[in-house]
Design a protein around this motif. Structure first.
Motif, PDB file in Angstrom:
ATOM      1  N   TYR A   4       0.735  -1.168   0.006  1.00  0.00           N
ATOM      2  CA  TYR A   4       0.050   0.231  -0.062  1.00  0.00           C
ATOM      3  C   TYR A   4       0.800   1.260   0.026  1.00  0.00           C
ATOM      4  N   LEU A  44      -6.019  -1.379   5.059  1.00  0.00           N
ATOM      5  CA  LEU A  44      -6.685  -0.851   3.917  1.00  0.00           C
ATOM      6  C   LEU A  44      -7.389   0.208   4.003  1.00  0.00           C
ATOM      7  N   ALA A  45      -7.896   0.590   5.119  1.00  0.00           N
ATOM      8  CA  ALA A  45      -8.853   1.715   5.627  1.00  0.00           C
ATOM      9  C   ALA A  45      -7.983   2.922   5.627  1.00  0.00           C
ATOM     10  N   ARG A  48      -6.723   3.933   2.201  1.00  0.00           N
ATOM     11  CA  ARG A  48      -7.969   4.642   1.339  1.00  0.00           C
ATOM     12  C   ARG A  48      -8.024   5.957   1.857  1.00  0.00           C
ATOM     13  N   LYS A  49      -8.032   6.308   3.099  1.00  0.00           N
ATOM     14  CA  LYS A  49      -7.839   7.712   3.551  1.00  0.00           C
ATOM     15  C   LYS A  49      -7.000   8.815   3.140  1.00  0.00           C
ATOM     16  N   SER A  51      -5.202   7.933   0.168  1.00  0.00           N
ATOM     17  CA  SER A  51      -5.376   8.263  -1.167  1.00  0.00           C
ATOM     18  C   SER A  51      -6.241   9.206  -1.427  1.00  0.00           C
ATOM     19  N   ASP A  52      -7.438   9.269  -0.636  1.00  0.00           N
ATOM     20  CA  ASP A  52      -8.431  10.341  -0.820  1.00  0.00           C
ATOM     21  C   ASP A  52      -8.094  11.536  -0.521  1.00  0.00           C
TER      22      ASP A  52
END
Length: 67
Positions: A4, A44-45, A48-49, A51-52
């Motif tokens: 990641y 993963l969470a 994602r944060k 990435s956003d």
């Protein structure tokens, strides 16, 4: 398999954003950034944060450049 943190680094590089700044914008502790850079896994969470935050930060940066 690409980790990641490596995926996030590529995304940040492509969007001309410093990855540590994206972690800060996502309200993720910088210690998590440094641990991930040393090889610890990210959830993963969390990825994602960040990435956003990269997308948001790049968009905000481009809008500031246009003004």
């Amino acid at each position: 398999m690409i980790s990641y943190i490596n995926q996030l680094q590529k995304q940040a590089d492509d969007m001309d954003v410093r990855l540590i700044d994206a972690f800060k914008k996502a309200n993720i502790p910088t210690s998590t950034f440094y641990r991930a850079m040393q090889g610890c896994d990210l959830r993963l969470a969390t990825a994602r944060k960040v990435s956003d935050a990269i997308k948001f930060y790049a968009l905000q940066k481009s809008q500031d450049d246009n003004q």
